[in-house]
Design a protein around this motif. Structure first.
Motif, mmCIF file in Angstrom:
data_model
loop_
_atom_site.group_PDB
_atom_site.id
_atom_site.type_symbol
_atom_site.label_atom_id
_atom_site.label_comp_id
_atom_site.label_asym_id
_atom_site.label_seq_id
_atom_site.Cartn_x
_atom_site.Cartn_y
_atom_site.Cartn_z
ATOM 1 N N ILE A 1 13.457 19.224 12.641
ATOM 2 C CA ILE A 1 14.175 18.180 13.383
ATOM 3 C C ILE A 1 13.837 16.799 12.816
ATOM 4 N N GLN A 2 12.561 16.597 12.431
ATOM 5 C CA GLN A 2 12.168 15.318 11.841
ATOM 6 C C GLN A 2 12.831 15.092 10.487
ATOM 7 N N GLU A 3 12.958 16.165 9.706
ATOM 8 C CA GLU A 3 13.545 16.043 8.378
ATOM 9 C C GLU A 3 15.071 15.962 8.423
ATOM 10 N N ALA A 4 15.664 16.110 9.610
ATOM 11 C CA ALA A 4 17.120 16.078 9.713
ATOM 12 C C ALA A 4 17.694 14.723 9.349
ATOM 13 N N ARG A 5 16.813 13.718 9.189
ATOM 14 C CA ARG A 5 17.331 12.395 8.780
ATOM 15 C C ARG A 5 17.940 12.428 7.388
ATOM 16 N N VAL A 6 17.685 13.509 6.651
ATOM 17 C CA VAL A 6 18.286 13.639 5.325
ATOM 18 C C VAL A 6 19.810 13.680 5.411
ATOM 19 N N PHE A 7 20.329 14.090 6.589
ATOM 20 C CA PHE A 7 21.778 14.126 6.760
ATOM 21 C C PHE A 7 22.379 12.713 6.790
ATOM 22 N N ASN A 8 21.550 11.696 7.108
ATOM 23 C CA ASN A 8 22.052 10.336 7.247
ATOM 24 C C ASN A 8 21.856 9.512 5.983
ATOM 25 N N GLU A 9 21.244 10.084 4.964
ATOM 26 C CA GLU A 9 20.986 9.337 3.736
ATOM 27 C C GLU A 9 22.278 9.004 3.013
ATOM 28 N N PRO B 1 23.266 7.841 -0.990
ATOM 29 C CA PRO B 1 24.217 8.964 -0.979
ATOM 30 C C PRO B 1 23.567 10.256 -0.508
ATOM 31 N N ILE B 2 24.395 11.191 -0.090
ATOM 32 C CA ILE B 2 23.918 12.489 0.399
ATOM 33 C C ILE B 2 23.422 13.325 -0.769
ATOM 34 N N SER B 3 22.291 13.977 -0.562
ATOM 35 C CA SER B 3 21.745 14.883 -1.576
ATOM 36 C C SER B 3 22.116 16.313 -1.213
ATOM 37 N N PRO B 4 23.096 16.926 -1.900
ATOM 38 C CA PRO B 4 23.516 18.293 -1.554
ATOM 39 C C PRO B 4 22.375 19.294 -1.609
ATOM 40 N N ARG B 5 21.468 19.143 -2.576
ATOM 41 C CA ARG B 5 20.386 20.117 -2.714
ATOM 42 C C ARG B 5 19.448 20.066 -1.519
ATOM 43 N N LYS B 6 19.029 18.863 -1.094
ATOM 44 C CA LYS B 6 18.129 18.729 0.053
ATOM 45 C C LYS B 6 18.810 19.220 1.335
ATOM 46 N N CYS B 7 20.085 18.871 1.498
ATOM 47 C CA CYS B 7 20.791 19.266 2.724
ATOM 48 C C CYS B 7 20.974 20.775 2.794
ATOM 49 N N ARG B 8 21.292 21.398 1.653
ATOM 50 C CA ARG B 8 21.439 22.861 1.653
ATOM 51 C C ARG B 8 20.123 23.538 2.005
ATOM 52 N N ALA B 9 19.038 23.024 1.473
ATOM 53 C CA ALA B 9 17.723 23.614 1.755
ATOM 54 C C ALA B 9 17.374 23.491 3.239
ATOM 55 N N LEU B 10 17.664 22.326 3.834
ATOM 56 C CA LEU B 10 17.360 22.132 5.245
ATOM 57 C C LEU B 10 18.248 23.002 6.129
ATOM 58 N N LEU B 11 19.521 23.109 5.781
ATOM 59 C CA LEU B 11 20.432 23.966 6.545
ATOM 60 C C LEU B 11 19.997 25.430 6.463
ATOM 61 N N LEU C 1 21.127 18.172 15.846
ATOM 62 C CA LEU C 1 21.288 18.846 14.553
ATOM 63 C C LEU C 1 22.764 19.112 14.258
ATOM 64 N N PHE C 2 23.508 19.475 15.288
ATOM 65 C CA PHE C 2 24.925 19.816 15.101
ATOM 66 C C PHE C 2 25.697 18.612 14.564
ATOM 67 N N PHE C 3 25.548 17.464 15.233
ATOM 68 C CA PHE C 3 26.330 16.305 14.809
ATOM 69 C C PHE C 3 25.777 15.680 13.541
ATOM 70 N N GLY C 4 24.485 15.877 13.282
ATOM 71 C CA GLY C 4 23.957 15.468 11.989
ATOM 72 C C GLY C 4 24.571 16.281 10.871
ATOM 73 N N THR C 5 24.741 17.587 11.126
ATOM 74 C CA THR C 5 25.340 18.474 10.136
ATOM 75 C C THR C 5 26.788 18.094 9.865
ATOM 76 N N THR C 6 27.524 17.730 10.910
ATOM 77 C CA THR C 6 28.955 17.429 10.728
ATOM 78 C C THR C 6 29.179 16.197 9.859
ATOM 79 N N LYS C 7 28.160 15.340 9.715
ATOM 80 C CA LYS C 7 28.308 14.174 8.853
ATOM 81 C C LYS C 7 28.452 14.569 7.382
ATOM 82 N N LEU C 8 28.073 15.807 7.078
ATOM 83 C CA LEU C 8 28.131 16.259 5.687
ATOM 84 C C LEU C 8 29.542 16.632 5.257
ATOM 85 N N PHE C 9 30.506 16.591 6.187
ATOM 86 C CA PHE C 9 31.881 16.909 5.821
ATOM 87 C C PHE C 9 32.433 15.934 4.779
ATOM 88 N N GLN C 10 31.857 14.733 4.705
ATOM 89 C CA GLN C 10 32.390 13.731 3.781
ATOM 90 C C GLN C 10 32.063 14.056 2.334
#
Length: 933
Positions: free
Chosen positions: A29-37, A39-49, A70-79
């Protein structure tokens, strides 16, 4: 080297506990801030998901607020356009949607990926995620997307839509049913396009480890037609309530007798179609010939899977003949020599099950089965030797048992139970071989094993003791040795109970005393209490006076036991030793009250407003044997309403409720209806509902009769199988065929509305008994009356206008035995002598239609609805037989006993001498009238 180092690092982390921190919920949950970075890092986000999905997989739960974050943090990755990341996003939101709040807000983002012009790799994931997120009321809004996806040429899109429709169906039936044309098209279509299309990622199905850039066109082509499997299942689900439509679907897709013209190319779809054919045959025997032709065609299919499924269904058909089994057994015999273990296993298992009912037909495979005894796969060898035990002759028993002994230690308990059950049936088939079979059972009883295995061996020995008198002494000795080291309390108690029954009858009863008393000294309180009861039986039933004195001394020592149950039992048995009447009641008596029936009658008595004026009549409570009581106690309690028709049995169906449990459930069900509150307790209810319609008709009605002291209530369980029709103002009109029926109709409790979703439901019809002391017997012509209305497919509501209709039912009969007599267990000899001076009757009947004594026994038991208490020799093996029956007549009729002496002559049928003794003359007349009618 880098990968090697990484693998060692991971292993080291796991050993040091760092892995548990890495996959800790709080850390994630603490590392979920990676979703708000940005630019988005696909590798970090995939690992966290991946870690989020892993936690959900292992059973971790997120709170509502945590899941929503977590749900709405994840949805930010649609961009982000990374295809592998997008797939991981869909997987995560699909799993988090069940816990999160306001998930519907993401619907628009998902629906963009469902558009036909979007990337092909996104669409299946978007469909699966949308199914979990939308509310059932929104299903109609996305209908066009699902319809287009179902008929898509890409199998991944089509299967995703079909499987999602499965999940939507329970809550949005009306919407999904409108997709039937598209589903039908998907069943018939042949899909051979690439599985992911031209936009697939290179990282596998989920793409977690793939490249972030889309690869070129896929070269792998789908030839499995897997969408047919999913489409067929959904089509069956939609048409499930329409039996005629299901039959037509099977015939259309079956491809005729040869099976060559079928549109189904996927073997799993064909196997599913075969199972649907089996269901149709079970529900409607009239179509068995048509279905059998299709099944025989599938025996020649090019897929082994289809061949096996068709052969299995043929072998499990009801009333299948040896001639009909020939082709199926030939196919299974070919598989016995297959190099594939799975085919050999499936074939031997099917033949082992078939050998129970058709051993002669299976015997043609014995040569091939013998070659499998030494098969390296012990599961195959187990089924092979089990089948040989069921089909072999007496001369082969010793050889087979010797071969079994060699590999018993190498197989699991599950297969050991199968072999022991086969030996158990073989004991009764070849009693002359009891020495070798008992030696085998006693040997495996000393081996290591779980409760189910040891219980199977003990039950097999119990049967040998009961049916083969020559081995009784030896079997009891083996059981005595077993309880010296038995670790299962239930088995020890059962064996001690058996020793108390059979031990005193043996020539040397004293030799069992030591084993029993050892249990008093060495075992737990439950076993000690059972041992005290067993010792008491020896003291009461043994003819040796010195033995009685020894038992008295042993029981006296038990008065100092630390457990109060043991002390109380010992004190009670010592008290009744010198009082024959008490000994007969508490020790020699083999029957006990049915606890379920006793509970039901006590509850009814307590609710009766006139209960204070009269004592509780315990004579109306039926009795059962102590063995039946043990089974009843082991059965889970059921006070649920069971008046409606029961669902079809499944492979893991629960045990059916006993007759006493049914009576208890009916009593509670009727007590909740205000119109019957003044009727008093229900005296008896039908043991089994009477079917009043054919199986294939659109309306299914069964009838249950409830007998009260002054009334009779008919309960009609009504089912509506038409999914698009609602029945209103449903009632049953009953017209007695005779004017002097002794019954006057009171009222009808109709149904206001009945659809296929809320059926079955109940209609009640009440009658008053004009002469309560008489047992009214009558026939009624019954008609189902209702108003039929069509359901509006768009709203699901019935139309305003309907039409009155009626449906003729089978006649309902009030019979003498089935409705007024309750089965009850007694010790027949003692009770028959007790009623010698009471009312009695003797009549002779010629049962010319009966072709065997067994058929005559079955018919008499069914007509009189009384408890069979055995008799002379087995009716299947002699021309002379005596059947003994016991029951209680409702309404104060008291006990009634029946002795049926029968002789069978070929060509002349069965001659029956019916002897009846009862506490009241009316009971005698009732039994004679039941058989004579």
């Amino acid at each position: 080297m880098a990968s090697l180092a990484l693998s060692f690092t991971s292993k080291k982390e796991d050993e040091s506990g760092l892995s548990s921190y890495y996959n800790n919920k709080t850390t994630i949950i603490q590392e979920a801030r990676v979703f708000n970075e940005s630019p988005i890092s696909p590798r970090k986000c995939r690992a966290l998901l991946t870690r989020i999905v892993y936690l959900l997989y292992v059973g971790e739960t997120f709170g509502t607020q945590e899941a929503t974050t977590l749900f709405f943090g994840t949805t930010k990755l649609f961009q982000h356009k990374d295809s592998a990341l997008r797939q991981a996003v869909y997987l995560a939101i699909k799993e988090l949607a069940t816990t999160s709040e306001d998930v519907i807000m993401v619907t628009s983002s998902i629906m963009k990926d469902m558009q036909p012009n979007s990337e092909v790799i996104y669409r299946p994931n978007a469909i699966r995620a949308l199914c979990r997120i939308i509310d059932p009321s929104m299903a109609q809004g996305v209908e066009r997307f699902f319809k287009a996806a179902i008929v898509d040429r890409n199998p991944s899109i089509s299967t995703a839509a079909l499987v999602s429709a499965y999940h939507l169906f329970p809550n949005a039936k009306d919407v999904v049913k409108r997709w039937v044309n598209e589903v039908q098209e998907a069943v018939s279509a042949k899909q051979s396009s690439s599985f992911f299309g031209s936009g697939g990622g290179g990282g596998g199905y989920l793409g977690f480890g793939g490249s972030s850039q889309p690869s070129g066109p896929q070269s792998i082509q789908s030839t499995s037609n897997i969408a047919q499997y999913h489409a067929l299942g959904l089509l069956y689900l939609i048409r499930k309530q329409d039996r005629m439509a299901i039959t037509k679907m099977i015939q259309q897709l079956g491809g005729g007798k040869s099976g060559a013209g079928t549109t189904l190319k996927n073997p799993m779809a064909l196997c599913m179609l075969i199972r649907y054919a089996a269901k149709v045959m079970e529900e409607d025997p009239n179509v068995q010939k048509q279905m059998l032709d299709l099944l025989e065609g599938w025996l020649r299919h090019k897929s082994d899977m289809v061949n096996l499924e068709a052969a299995r269904v043929i072998c499990e058909m009801k009333n299948v003949t040896s001639q009909q089994l020939t082709k199926a057994i030939a196919v299974l015999q070919l598989f016995l020599s297959s190099p594939k273990p799975v085919l050999k296993f499936a074939a031997t298992r099917t033949l082992a099950a078939l050998a129970l009912s058709h051993p002669t037909s299976v015997a043609t495979c014995n040569v091939d089965l013998e070659s499998l005894i030494a098969d390296p796969n012990r599961s195959v060898a187990t089924y092979a030797i089990t089948t040989l035990l069921k089909t072999g002759n007496e001369a082969s028993v010793d050889r087979l048992i010797k071969q079994i002994t060699g590999f018993m230690a190498e197989i699991s308990d599950e297969f050991k139970v199968i072999i022991v059950d086969a030996i158990r049936s073989l004991c009764l088939k070849f009693p002359a071989k009891h020495v070798s079979m008992l030696g085998f059972l006693s040997g495996v009883l000393r081996d290591e094993g779980g409760y189910d295995f040891k219980r199977a061996v003990v039950e097999a020995m119990f049967d040998m003791i009961k049916f083969i008198s020559d081995c009784k002494e030896q079997a009891l000795s083996h059981l005595c040795e077993f309880i010296e080291d038995c670790e299962f309390t239930k088995l020890s108690v059962r064996i001690l109970h058996l020793l108390g029954i059979e031990g005193p009858k043996s020539p040397q009863p004293a030799k069992y005393i030591r084993f029993i008393y050892n249990r008093v000294v060495l075992e737990n309180a439950t076993v000690r209490a059972a041992a005290v009861g067993s010792l008491a039986k020896f003291g009461i039933n043994a003819s040796d006076s010195s033995l009685q004195k020894s038992i008295h001394v042993l029981l006296s020592r038990c008065l100092d036991d630390v457990d109060d149950e043991v002390r109380d039992r010992a004190a009670m048995y010592l008290r009744v030793f010198n009082q024959k009447r008490l000994a007969d009641i508490y020790i020699k008596e083999e029957s006990v009250f049915s606890l379920a029936a006793l509970e039901a009658k006590l509850v009814a008595y307590a609710k009766d407003p006139t209960a204070a004026e009269k004592p509780f009549d315990v004579s109306t409570v039926p009795k059962i044997s102590r063995a039946q009581a043990a089974q009843e106690a082991a059965r889970p309690s059921t006070l649920d309403m069971i008046g409606v028709p029961a669902p079809k049995k499944t492979q893991e169906a629960p045990a059916a409720p006993s007759a006493a449990e049914k009576q208890s459930a009916y009593a509670q069900q009727l007590a909740d209806i205000s119109q019957f509150s003044s009727y008093g307790p229900v005296l008896n209810s039908s043991a089994n509902p009477v079917q009043l319609t054919e199986n294939e008709t659109e309306y299914q009605i069964t009838c249950v009769k409830h007998i009260f002291s002054n009334h009779i209530v008919f309960q009609f369980n009504v089912s509506n199988t038409l999914p698009d029709t609602v029945l209103e103002q449903v009632s049953v009109i009953m017209q007695p065929t005779s004017e002097e029926s002794g019954l006057v109709e009171d009222f009808i409790i109709p149904l206001t509305s009945l659809t296929s979703s809320n059926s079955p439901d109940i209609v009640y019809v009440s009658f008053t008994r004009t002469e309560p002391d008489q047992y009214a017997m009558a026939s009624f012509q019954c008609t189902l009356k209702f108003i039929s209305k069509e359901l509006d497919p768009s709203t699901g509501q019935p139309e305003e206008e309907g039409y009155e209709d009626e449906y003729q039912l089978e006649e309902v009969e009030l019979s003498a035995g089935g409705d007024y007599i309750i089965p009850s267990y007694v010790t027949f000899g003692a009770e028959w002598d007790r009623l010698r001076s009471g009312p009695s009757a003797t009549e002779t009947f010629a049962l010319s239609a009966m072709d065997s004594l067994k058929a005559a026994c079955d018919s008499i038991i069914e007509v009189l609805n009384m408890e069979p208490l055995g008799g002379t020799e087995s009716p299947s093996s002699t021309s002379v037989h005596t059947l003994q029956l016991s029951g209680i007549v409702t309404g104060g009729g008291g006990k009634v006993l029946v002795r049926c002496r029968m002789t069978y002559s070929r060509g002349q049928g069965v001659t029956l001498e019916l002897g009846v003794r009862a506490e009241k003359q009316e009971a005698c007349d009732l039994v004679v009238a039941a058989v004579g009618g």
